[in-house]
Design a protein around this motif. Structure first.
Motif, PDB file in Angstrom:
ATOM      1  N   LEU A 164       0.808  -1.218   0.000  1.00  0.00           N
ATOM      2  CA  LEU A 164       0.000   0.000   0.000  1.00  0.00           C
ATOM      3  C   LEU A 164       0.842   1.270   0.000  1.00  0.00           C
ATOM      4  CD1 LEU A 164      -2.743  -0.996   2.607  1.00  0.00           C
ATOM      5  CD2 LEU A 164      -2.898  -1.101   0.114  1.00  0.00           C
ATOM      6  N   ALA A 165       2.152   1.130   0.011  1.00  0.00           N
ATOM      7  CA  ALA A 165       3.019   2.298   0.137  1.00  0.00           C
ATOM      8  C   ALA A 165       2.848   3.268  -1.023  1.00  0.00           C
ATOM      9  CB  ALA A 165       4.477   1.854   0.252  1.00  0.00           C
ATOM     10  N   HIS A 166       2.659   2.756  -2.231  1.00  0.00           N
ATOM     11  CA  HIS A 166       2.547   3.601  -3.423  1.00  0.00           C
ATOM     12  C   HIS A 166       1.096   3.854  -3.831  1.00  0.00           C
ATOM     13  CE1 HIS A 166       6.539   1.563  -3.728  1.00  0.00           C
ATOM     14  NE2 HIS A 166       6.924   2.806  -4.006  1.00  0.00           N
ATOM     15  N   MET A 167       0.190   3.739  -2.872  1.00  0.00           N
ATOM     16  CA  MET A 167      -1.227   3.851  -3.185  1.00  0.00           C
ATOM     17  C   MET A 167      -1.569   5.222  -3.779  1.00  0.00           C
ATOM     18  SD  MET A 167      -4.082   2.346  -3.383  1.00  0.00           S
ATOM     19  CE  MET A 167      -3.625   0.839  -2.502  1.00  0.00           C
ATOM     20  N   GLU A 168      -0.938   6.292  -3.293  1.00  0.00           N
ATOM     21  CA  GLU A 168      -1.243   7.622  -3.815  1.00  0.00           C
ATOM     22  C   GLU A 168      -0.971   7.707  -5.312  1.00  0.00           C
ATOM     23  OE1 GLU A 168       0.624  12.097  -3.676  1.00  0.00           O
ATOM     24  OE2 GLU A 168       0.589  10.980  -1.801  1.00  0.00           O
TER      25      GLU A 168
END
Length: 292
Positions: A52-56
């Protein structure tokens, strides 16, 4: 974008993105301090969860693709009729897609630090193209609608200048915070435009909505004021809304910035206590040496 939904959806996305960046910029500054602060054009979501780290960035990519498709299909008619204003709007999202796609790729290949300036230039190009296409819009926004779009250009100009400054000086906290504020401001102003220009109940007194009848030459959804006095009153109301929305965002910034020091003071006090304790422990040794 010539509907309420066309302003509400991208406006809400920009507003949430801007608020997200405001919170993380203030958090990063208070955690790292003035000397170690470094700006970022995106922030990880639940960084302890790698998936989820690169969700943005992923959400921006999907949102850009969705928006381009909606503009090409001419929502809500869903036809492939070629309209210049639709393709102008789609081009804005195209540059957003280029920026987010490139930045995500640099993160996946661990080259984000080396290519930070490139991501910054691509981010600035998003605002630059937005400003360019708003200024030379094929749909000739005049009257009250033109005034709302002119105020929008002022916000985008601030985003462009601040993004360029962040790219050149990533350690500048004020420019990073200003960029986040301007992005949120864009979003809330889009939402405000949608209601004030496309909902008859919100149209200023003495003005009415004139819906276009097709073709790129028509001013779709243009608001027409019956008298010059009504137009001046409506324009003054738009100026007040501009200031009120900015004031609301600044209040949010102030409240968030006051929240973080409470978490950091205890940590800083403990560090100072440890330093003081170590200095006291060293005093006897120095006195012994002095006696000898």
């Amino acid at each position: 974008m010539g509907t309420l939904a066309g302003h509400l959806v991208p406006g809400s996305a920009l507003a949430l993105l801007g608020l997200w960046h405001i919170i993380n910029t203030l958090k990063s500054y208070h955690l790292k301090g003035p000397t170690n602060f470094r700006s970022s054009f995106w922030y990880p979501f639940l960084s302890h969860v790698s998936k989820l780290a690169h969700m943005e960035l992923i959400l921006i990519i999907f949102f850009s693709i969705f928006s381009i498709i909606m503009q090409v299909l001419d929502y809500p008619t869903f036809s492939f009729t070629f309209k210049l204003n639709n393709f102008e709007h789609a081009t804005m999202f195209l540059h957003l897609l280029i920026y987010s796609g490139f930045t995500l790729f640099t993160e996946l290949v661990n080259k984000s630090d080396a290519l930070f300036e490139v991501s910054g230039i691509l981010a600035a190009s998003v605002f630059g193209q937005e400003l360019f296409l708003l200024y030379y819009h094929s749909t000739d926004h005049v009257g009250l609608e033109g005034h709302y779009h002119w105020l929008m250009q002022l916000i985008v100009l601030i985003s462009l200048l601040s993004s360029l400054y962040v790219t050149n000086s990533p350690s500048s906290f004020p420019s990073s915070l200003l960029l986040s504020i301007s992005v949120a401001f864009q979003g809330f102003w889009f939402i405000n435009m949608g209601f004030m220009l496309w909902v008859p109940e919100f149209v200023p007194k003495g003005c009415t909505i004139r819906l276009g009848h097709g073709g790129d030459s028509d001013m779709h959804g243009a608001v027409v004021c019956g008298t010059h006095e009504a137009f001046l009153r409506a324009r003054a109301l738009a100026n007040l809304q501009f200031s009120w929305i900015l004031g609301g965002i600044l209040i949010f910034v102030g409240c968030v910035s006051l929240f973080f020091p409470k978490k950091i003071d205890l940590r800083s006090q403990s560090i100072e206590y440890e330093r003081l304790h170590s200095r006291v422990a060293e005093v006897p040794l120095s006195l012994v040496g002095f006696k000898h």
